[in-house]
Design a protein around this motif. Structure first.
Motif, mmCIF file in Angstrom:
data_model
loop_
_atom_site.group_PDB
_atom_site.id
_atom_site.type_symbol
_atom_site.label_atom_id
_atom_site.label_comp_id
_atom_site.label_asym_id
_atom_site.label_seq_id
_atom_site.Cartn_x
_atom_site.Cartn_y
_atom_site.Cartn_z
ATOM 1 N N UNK A 125 0.809 -1.390 -0.003
ATOM 2 C CA UNK A 125 -0.102 -0.047 0.043
ATOM 3 C C UNK A 125 0.777 1.130 -0.099
ATOM 4 N N UNK A 126 2.153 1.200 -0.170
ATOM 5 C CA UNK A 126 2.843 2.429 -0.206
ATOM 6 C C UNK A 126 3.707 2.666 1.061
ATOM 7 N N UNK A 127 4.648 3.699 1.025
ATOM 8 C CA UNK A 127 5.408 3.808 1.946
ATOM 9 C C UNK A 127 4.913 4.286 3.431
ATOM 10 N N UNK A 128 3.934 5.124 3.267
ATOM 11 C CA UNK A 128 3.218 5.926 4.507
ATOM 12 C C UNK A 128 2.380 4.725 5.065
ATOM 13 N N UNK A 129 1.915 3.697 4.448
ATOM 14 C CA UNK A 129 1.121 2.445 5.291
ATOM 15 C C UNK A 129 2.293 1.801 5.875
ATOM 16 N N UNK A 130 3.080 1.530 5.054
ATOM 17 C CA UNK A 130 4.281 0.538 5.334
ATOM 18 C C UNK A 130 4.995 1.257 6.830
ATOM 19 N N UNK A 131 5.259 2.414 6.761
ATOM 20 C CA UNK A 131 5.823 3.292 7.976
ATOM 21 C C UNK A 131 4.984 3.145 9.273
ATOM 22 N N UNK A 132 3.586 3.299 8.858
ATOM 23 C CA UNK A 132 2.694 3.391 10.159
ATOM 24 C C UNK A 132 2.539 1.926 10.783
ATOM 25 N N UNK A 133 2.367 0.991 9.777
ATOM 26 C CA UNK A 133 2.208 -0.319 10.313
ATOM 27 C C UNK A 133 3.429 -0.788 11.032
ATOM 28 N N UNK A 134 4.569 -0.652 10.307
ATOM 29 C CA UNK A 134 5.900 -0.856 11.259
ATOM 30 C C UNK A 134 5.919 -0.379 12.512
ATOM 31 N N UNK A 135 5.593 0.862 12.797
ATOM 32 C CA UNK A 135 5.596 1.511 14.153
ATOM 33 C C UNK A 135 4.402 0.938 14.847
ATOM 34 N N UNK A 136 3.312 0.584 14.371
ATOM 35 C CA UNK A 136 2.289 0.174 15.233
ATOM 36 C C UNK A 136 2.709 -1.441 15.900
ATOM 37 N N UNK A 137 3.287 -2.226 14.929
ATOM 38 C CA UNK A 137 3.642 -3.687 15.439
ATOM 39 C C UNK A 137 4.124 -3.517 16.857
ATOM 40 N N UNK A 138 5.323 -2.804 17.080
ATOM 41 C CA UNK A 138 6.119 -2.946 18.004
ATOM 42 C C UNK A 138 5.239 -2.498 19.501
ATOM 43 N N UNK A 139 4.363 -1.640 19.127
ATOM 44 C CA UNK A 139 3.738 -0.996 20.331
ATOM 45 C C UNK A 139 2.511 -1.896 20.915
ATOM 46 N N UNK A 140 2.408 -3.013 20.071
ATOM 47 C CA UNK A 140 1.158 -3.819 20.250
ATOM 48 C C UNK A 140 1.521 -4.616 21.760
ATOM 49 N N UNK A 141 0.771 -4.724 22.589
ATOM 50 C CA UNK A 141 0.960 -4.963 23.999
ATOM 51 C C UNK A 141 1.658 -6.602 23.819
ATOM 52 N N UNK A 142 1.033 -7.471 23.098
ATOM 53 C CA UNK A 142 1.419 -8.653 23.029
ATOM 54 C C UNK A 142 2.715 -8.997 22.569
ATOM 55 N N UNK A 143 3.172 -8.065 21.510
ATOM 56 C CA UNK A 143 4.438 -7.930 20.905
ATOM 57 C C UNK A 143 5.610 -7.443 21.897
ATOM 58 N N UNK A 144 5.195 -6.513 22.678
ATOM 59 C CA UNK A 144 5.879 -6.060 23.695
ATOM 60 C C UNK A 144 6.359 -7.218 24.711
#
Length: 500
Positions: A125-144
């Motif tokens: 979906x493009x660089x902005x979606x990629x950046x946002x998704x990549x930043x959201x991922x490590x913030x998810x409680x289960x991932x942390x």
């Protein structure tokens, strides 16, 4: 020239295009920013006050054994994690066997997963979606949470992430080596944990829903057959150890999974940015929903669902959230509201992020158990585990139990190639218990129901000949001091005398 003369010329001038970052620069940002955030969050409080929980204690114990001992132990127990223990054995050999070394591979794996999620989003979906998704991922409680655990789940998640990226690029470029990379990455992920194969099924659903050309579907099918063939020997051998999952007999807790699945599917109602041939939602929804749903359905027959087994489902959730934020950003009237909501969510995550970095965030605290034993016991006291599997809780802290006598142990875990050692017959355990005036007993916080003659002998002997002197409750266990009940001992002596 007059201003009036310049006017027409200026009016006819074509506006200069807005300068956009080059593709290479955009890619670098999409990779580096999520990786950096994941690194910061992973290293923040990674020691958890120098505590260890039970599953990590198993990793610590087995990874310190020789590779041959790991292999022999895996023939009896924990075969599904044998590859991970072998990897951690080599990590310990290179960097030392401390607590930080135990958890750093998971931190680094989460960093790689975050950058991989960013690249998948960029492709779809493009660089902005990629950046946002990549930043959201490590913030998810289960991932942390699992970024800071000495277990295989973060590694599996990273491998599935990069296999997903290989899948997306393989569909776009149709080159054999990309499919070879996909197959190899998925095989390694499945060898680290068998339930990674459910991500393979999710990828298949993605390709079918996306209606990719037949050659692409054929290439994926060949790769999938190779993955299943590589996993099959391990899966068949590990079926004989299914009794290990007896601890899962309690109620299934799918709360986190159900919440993220519902929210993720709801995100697809918005007009998400996406590119062909694979739509973002067609990839994200199956990997988010399918693996957990399969385990939940299977749990109707036999409990199998644990949220960490499908940690990689957060890949799909992060992609959907990143695309949703981008959707609001593209709509001018919603842009400010979207960013206010994002900041509010970040603030709301702070208390949970803090809580995840405390010993209480895990189901038990092996360090606290060992410390309680050290404090309660005196040199020469007896030590009793109710049940014997709880011996794992003190295995990583042998100095805390060094001056106590393990009353039930016949053969230690290392020499017996087991996790918790081999125990004596029931009669011998009872006889040894009666030789001591003080016994320190370790039991889980739940009700202890004897499931073997040895456990029954421990419980009945304590009840008949000992009384509680004091109990220390720690996270996941109780440490109780028992002292000899002189009245009961005298009655036993009289009975023995009358028997003559």
């Amino acid at each position: 020239m007059s201003v009036a003369a310049r006017g027409p010329a200026l009016a006819g001038t074509v506006p200069l295009p807005v300068r956009r970052p080059s593709p290479s620069r955009a890619t670098a940002v999409v990779v580096i920013a999520p990786l950096s955030l994941a690194m910061v969050l992973g290293l923040w409080g990674v020691r958890r006050q120098n505590t260890l929980w039970g599953d990590e204690a198993v990793t610590y114990q087995l990874a310190h054994r020789d590779l041959s001992q790991i292999w022999h132990t895996a023939q009896h127990v924990d075969l599904v994690h044998a590859v991970y223990y072998a990897v951690m054995h080599e990590v310990f050999a290179l960097f030392g066997g401390g607590l930080l070394t135990l958890r750093l591979p998971s931190v680094l794996a989460t960093c790689l997963a975050a950058s991989g999620v960013g690249l998948v989003g960029l492709r779809l979906a493009g660089p902005r979606v990629g950046l946002l998704a990549g930043l959201v991922f490590p913030l998810l409680p289960q991932v942390q949470k699992y970024a800071q655990e000495g277990r295989s789940y973060a590694m599996v998640c990273a491998l599935v992430t990069w296999a997903t990226y290989a899948l997306v690029t393989g569909v776009a470029h149709r080159t054999r080596w990309r499919w070879a990379v996909y197959a190899f990455t998925m095989v390694v992920a499945c060898l680290l944990h068998e339930f990674a194969v459910l991500a393979l099924a999710a990828h298949g659903v993605t390709l079918v829903v996306s209606r990719v050309p037949r050659p692409v579907l054929a290439a994926w099918s060949v790769a999938a057959v190779g993955v299943v063939a590589g996993l099959l020997p391990l899966a068949m051998r590990s079926m004989g150890q299914s009794g290990q999952l007896s601890w899962m007999g309690g109620p299934v807790r799918p709360g986190y999974f159900l919440v993220v699945a519902v929210v993720g599917v709801a995100c697809t109602r918005a007009p998400l940015a996406s590119r062909r041939p694979v739509r973002l939602s067609a990839l994200a929804v199956p990997i988010l929903v399918l693996p957990g749903l399969v385990l939940l359905i299977a749990s109707l027959v036999k409990p199998l669902f644990v949220d960490r087994y499908v940690l990689y489902g957060n890949i799909g959730f992060a992609l959907l959230l990143g695309a949703l934020i981008d959707c609001f950003h593209r709509r001018q009237r919603f842009r400010r509201t979207a960013w206010i909501a994002a900041v509010a969510v970040l603030v709301a995550l702070v208390p949970q992020s803090l809580a995840l970095r405390t010993p209480q965030a895990r189901s038990n605290d092996a360090t606290a158990v060992a410390a309680a034993v050290r404090k309660a016991g005196r040199p020469g006291d007896g030590l009793l585990y109710l049940s014997g599997q709880h011996r794992i809780l003190t295995a990583a802290h042998p100095s805390d139990t060094r001056h106590l006598t393990d009353l039930a142990l016949a053969q230690d875990p290392v020499s017996s190639n087991t996790l918790a050692g081999v125990e004596l017959p029931a009669q011998e355990i009872e006889a040894r218990m009666l030789e001591f005036d003080r016994i320190v007993a370790i039991r889980g916080t739940g009700a202890h129901s004897p499931t073997s003659p040895q456990e029954a002998a421990k419980t009945s002997t304590l009840r008949r000949y000992f009384r509680e002197s004091g109990t220390t409750r720690v996270n996941g266990a109780r440490v109780t001091v028992y002292v000899r009940d002189q009245d009961a001992s005298a009655e036993r002596g009289d009975s023995a005398f009358r028997g003559r």
